[in-house]
Design an enzyme around this catalytic site. Sequence first.
Site, PDB file in Angstrom:
ATOM      1  N   CYS A 264       0.803  -1.213   0.000  1.00 27.73           N
ATOM      2  CA  CYS A 264       0.000   0.000   0.000  1.00 27.73           C
ATOM      3  C   CYS A 264       0.842   1.272   0.000  1.00 27.73           C
ATOM      4  O   CYS A 264       0.534   2.231  -0.715  1.00 27.73           O
ATOM      5  CB  CYS A 264      -0.957  -0.008   1.186  1.00 27.73           C
ATOM      6  SG  CYS A 264      -0.165  -0.153   2.799  1.00 27.73           S
TER       7      CYS A 264
ATOM      8  N   HIS B 239      -2.848   0.991   7.281  1.00 31.52           N
ATOM      9  CA  HIS B 239      -3.057   1.005   5.829  1.00 31.52           C
ATOM     10  C   HIS B 239      -3.040   2.450   5.349  1.00 31.52           C
ATOM     11  O   HIS B 239      -3.385   3.363   6.107  1.00 31.52           O
ATOM     12  CB  HIS B 239      -4.400   0.340   5.505  1.00 31.52           C
ATOM     13  CG  HIS B 239      -4.708   0.239   4.048  1.00 31.52           C
ATOM     14  ND1 HIS B 239      -3.780  -0.167   3.115  1.00 31.52           N
ATOM     15  CD2 HIS B 239      -5.852   0.497   3.357  1.00 31.52           C
ATOM     16  CE1 HIS B 239      -4.340  -0.165   1.915  1.00 31.52           C
ATOM     17  NE2 HIS B 239      -5.591   0.244   2.040  1.00 31.52           N
TER      18      HIS B 239
ATOM     19  N   SER C 183      -4.444  -2.968  -1.861  1.00 32.31           N
ATOM     20  CA  SER C 183      -4.820  -3.683  -0.647  1.00 32.31           C
ATOM     21  C   SER C 183      -5.185  -5.111  -1.030  1.00 32.31           C
ATOM     22  O   SER C 183      -5.387  -5.421  -2.218  1.00 32.31           O
ATOM     23  CB  SER C 183      -6.010  -3.005   0.043  1.00 32.31           C
ATOM     24  OG  SER C 183      -6.504  -3.797   1.105  1.00 32.31           O
TER      25      SER C 183
END
Length: 364
Positions: A165, A200, A217
């Site tokens: 990510c 994330h 992702s």
Amino acid sequence: MASGKPKGKEITSVFGTLVREAEPEESGGPACVRVKTVKKSGKEEDVHEENGVLFWVNKSGFPIDNKTWDRMWEHVARIHPDGYDVTHKVRDKKDLPSVPIPQAPTNFSASVPISERLDKIQNYMRTLQYNHTGTQFFEIRKNRPVSGLLESAKEMIKEALPIKCLEAVILGIYLTNGFLGVERFPLSFKSVFGGNVHRHVVLGIYYAGSYGTIGMSRREDLMYKPLVFKSLSDLVFDYEKSYNKFMHDVKKVKVGMPVPHDPHSYEFISWKAVTVSPNKMSKKEMSKDLEMMAKEIRTRAKSWTITLQSPRKSSTEVPRDLRSSLQQATKIYRAYTSIPSDSGTKKRSQTSATLDSSDYQLRI
């Protein structure tokens, strides 16, 4: 070898120099497999252990050194049904077909809509695939200037290896540079699932009154969001809804400042200008803080457009609305990061260095 085996451990299998040992269950939880890779020759043992993994793939970076290649091919030969024949058929063959490399969408016609460009960029990221190996292919450090990070993006395009990510955010910044009226900003999430903390990050996009994201992702709902959200809070709440679908409890959401479009900029990316906590704040409170940040993003986009459309203005003159915008941005940044105004460059670098790229590896 049997006499030297530790009590309570069982040798489950042997692959050449690879020895798999089952840990005793009383050590806590289910039995795990620990692998030892031992140097075949020499008086000293070169032991590397990885829980649950047969062998480590690459710890020396790129290009892969000969030692790593030899270990990988030896492992293949030991477990493949054709044994060492596969080495001769593949490794020693000189006329193997070339592996196709995805072409990055770096050149867009001015007539191509921004939404279509973002779709092409996201589809390109999908062709690179998500990096599930646990090995960091590219050196991404968040305390590097924009120019240095974009050099890493060029390397990603050249190598065409799977990415995670954080790497997708840097690649997205590089591929969207120069898009008129488009502002890019980091959007980070901290969630908890099963007692474990997960982090994330995606690249937020603002254009013509709408918000969206691009990124990578394991889950489709947690990376690409088209430009359909009319406010930044709507975008964040949609991510929270996606997280809840996967049984993740979102603890914090961080919105960074817009990233400059200058590929040679020595500015550092602001990863955290506003932080909201869904489990501690009401929707109204979150919307208020997010809208304050969204106003700054919209001002940046408007000021940049006006500057580009006014070539007669001196290049050294900063528009009045942009000056006030930057002053407001500085206040927001200091208020939400608790960084004193007189803090030195060294202190900022140390703070950024603590945010390692390994923090942003979503495990769902």
